[in-house]
Design a protein around this motif. Structure first.
Motif, PDB file in Angstrom:
ATOM      1  N   MET A  12      -7.385  -3.119   2.384  1.00  0.00           N
ATOM      2  CA  MET A  12      -8.591  -2.689   3.164  1.00  0.00           C
ATOM      3  C   MET A  12      -9.818  -3.024   3.063  1.00  0.00           C
ATOM      4  O   MET A  12     -10.748  -3.558   3.992  1.00  0.00           O
ATOM      5  CB  MET A  12      -8.378  -1.237   3.651  1.00  0.00           C
ATOM      6  CG  MET A  12      -8.772  -0.687   4.942  1.00  0.00           C
ATOM      7  SD  MET A  12      -7.742  -1.198   6.265  1.00  0.00           S
ATOM      8  CE  MET A  12      -8.845  -2.356   7.082  1.00  0.00           C
ATOM      9  N   VAL A  37      -5.278  -1.829  12.557  1.00  0.00           N
ATOM     10  CA  VAL A  37      -4.681  -1.673  11.258  1.00  0.00           C
ATOM     11  C   VAL A  37      -3.169  -1.280  11.374  1.00  0.00           C
ATOM     12  O   VAL A  37      -2.784  -0.507  12.361  1.00  0.00           O
ATOM     13  CB  VAL A  37      -5.322  -0.582  10.398  1.00  0.00           C
ATOM     14  CG1 VAL A  37      -4.661  -0.535   8.842  1.00  0.00           C
ATOM     15  CG2 VAL A  37      -7.018  -0.923  10.368  1.00  0.00           C
ATOM     16  N   TYR A  52      -0.058  -0.172   9.132  1.00  0.00           N
ATOM     17  CA  TYR A  52       0.356   0.233   7.484  1.00  0.00           C
ATOM     18  C   TYR A  52       1.950  -0.013   7.754  1.00  0.00           C
ATOM     19  O   TYR A  52       2.323   0.597   8.535  1.00  0.00           O
ATOM     20  CB  TYR A  52       0.271   1.553   7.424  1.00  0.00           C
ATOM     21  CG  TYR A  52       0.941   2.183   6.041  1.00  0.00           C
ATOM     22  CD1 TYR A  52       0.857   1.366   4.843  1.00  0.00           C
ATOM     23  CD2 TYR A  52       1.946   3.135   6.034  1.00  0.00           C
ATOM     24  CE1 TYR A  52       1.549   1.855   3.862  1.00  0.00           C
ATOM     25  CE2 TYR A  52       2.665   3.556   5.015  1.00  0.00           C
ATOM     26  CZ  TYR A  52       2.365   2.705   3.823  1.00  0.00           C
ATOM     27  OH  TYR A  52       3.219   3.140   2.524  1.00  0.00           O
ATOM     28  N   LEU A  96      -6.340   5.695   4.839  1.00  0.00           N
ATOM     29  CA  LEU A  96      -6.686   4.494   5.520  1.00  0.00           C
ATOM     30  C   LEU A  96      -8.055   4.856   6.336  1.00  0.00           C
ATOM     31  O   LEU A  96      -9.047   4.430   6.548  1.00  0.00           O
ATOM     32  CB  LEU A  96      -5.843   3.826   6.111  1.00  0.00           C
ATOM     33  CG  LEU A  96      -4.930   3.080   5.280  1.00  0.00           C
ATOM     34  CD1 LEU A  96      -3.569   2.277   5.784  1.00  0.00           C
ATOM     35  CD2 LEU A  96      -5.722   1.938   4.539  1.00  0.00           C
TER      36      LEU A  96
END
Ligand code: PGA
Length: 251
Positions: A150, A166, A168, A192
């Motif tokens: 990241m 994003v 994951y 995150l």
């Protein structure tokens, strides 16, 4: 802040003209039949099918995405597809840094960050994938790995980071039928989110999707986690009834 969830299908290297047609028509009909304020839905398809999907999705709520994008704008890069080309075919999203590309195509954190930048420059939203392997999880490196992946994207994209999505995707959960537990997913999503918060004051608008064997049975509990803003769905996105059930779980 509550935002609409995003459910994105990742078809990977699957499909043909006939089956795409049937799948997309079934999806569009299914989505149209869902009432209330629904989540956002996208399918990320192999590049040759973007033109077909552009026509099929016309007038519907189904958004279109690609599975990769070049880090370069144009030029002598045989085999690559630029973000501007994707844009011409109606793509709104491009997956970047999927673990299959990191693994089979040697994509580095820096390259993934450059691809995200190239997408943003052309008005395409990159869906940036991060995730640890089983060995990394078992040796307690999950946090280090996803933060490093990241950080590269944050470093290269500066304040534009608020415009990305994003995903994951724990590598050990992709295509294996082993899903992260809702607690495991939430834990990584929260860290995150904290990392993104330190990088942008507009962190709340960033969708953080979970991916890795999400299916009709497990979607609701994963999507109920406070920092899970949607899903990136592989195998289950190839079957209209399954994908529609996941979408319904995200309403
Ligand atoms: P899967 O794939 O849902 O088939 O595990 C997810 C992905 O790789 O994006």
């Amino acid at each position: 802040m509550t935002k609409r969830k995003l459910i994105a299908g990742n078809w990977k290297m699957n499909g043909d003209l006939a089956s795409n047609d049937a799948l997309v028509r079934a999806l569009i009909a299914g989505i149209a039949g869902m009432s209330g304020s629904t989540c956002e839905v996208a399918v990320c398809v192999p590049a040759p099918y973007l033109a077909q999907l552009q026509m099929l999705r016309a007038g519907s709520r189904l958004e279109l995405g690609a599975q990769d994008v070049s880090a370069h704008a144009s030029g002598a890069y045989t085999g690559e597809v630029s973000a501007a080309m994707l844009k011409e075919f109606g793509a709104r999203y491009a997956i970047v840094g999927h673990s299959e590309r990191r693994l089979y195509h040697g994509e580095t954190d820096a390259l993934v960050a450059d691809k995200a930048k190239a997408a943003l420059a052309a008005g395409i939203t990159p869906i940036v994938c991060v995730g640890e392997t089983l060995a990394e999880r078992e040796t307690g490196k999950t946090e280090d790995v996803v933060k490093r992946q990241m950080a590269a994207v944050i470093h290269t994209n500066g304040h534009c980071i608020s415009e990305i999505v994003v995903a994951y995707e724990p590598v050990w959960a992709i295509g294996t039928g082993k899903t992260a537990t809702p607690e495991q997913a939430q834990q990584v999503h929260a860290l995150l989110r904290a990392q993104l918060k330190a990088a942008t004051e507009h962190c709340d608008r960033i969708h953080i999707l979970y991916g890795g064997s999400m299916n009709a049975a497990n979607a609701a509990t994963l999507l109920a986690q406070p920092d899970v803003d949607g899903g990136l769905v592989g195998g289950a996105s190839l079957k209209a009834p399954d994908f529609l059930q996941i979408i319904a779980a995200a309403l």
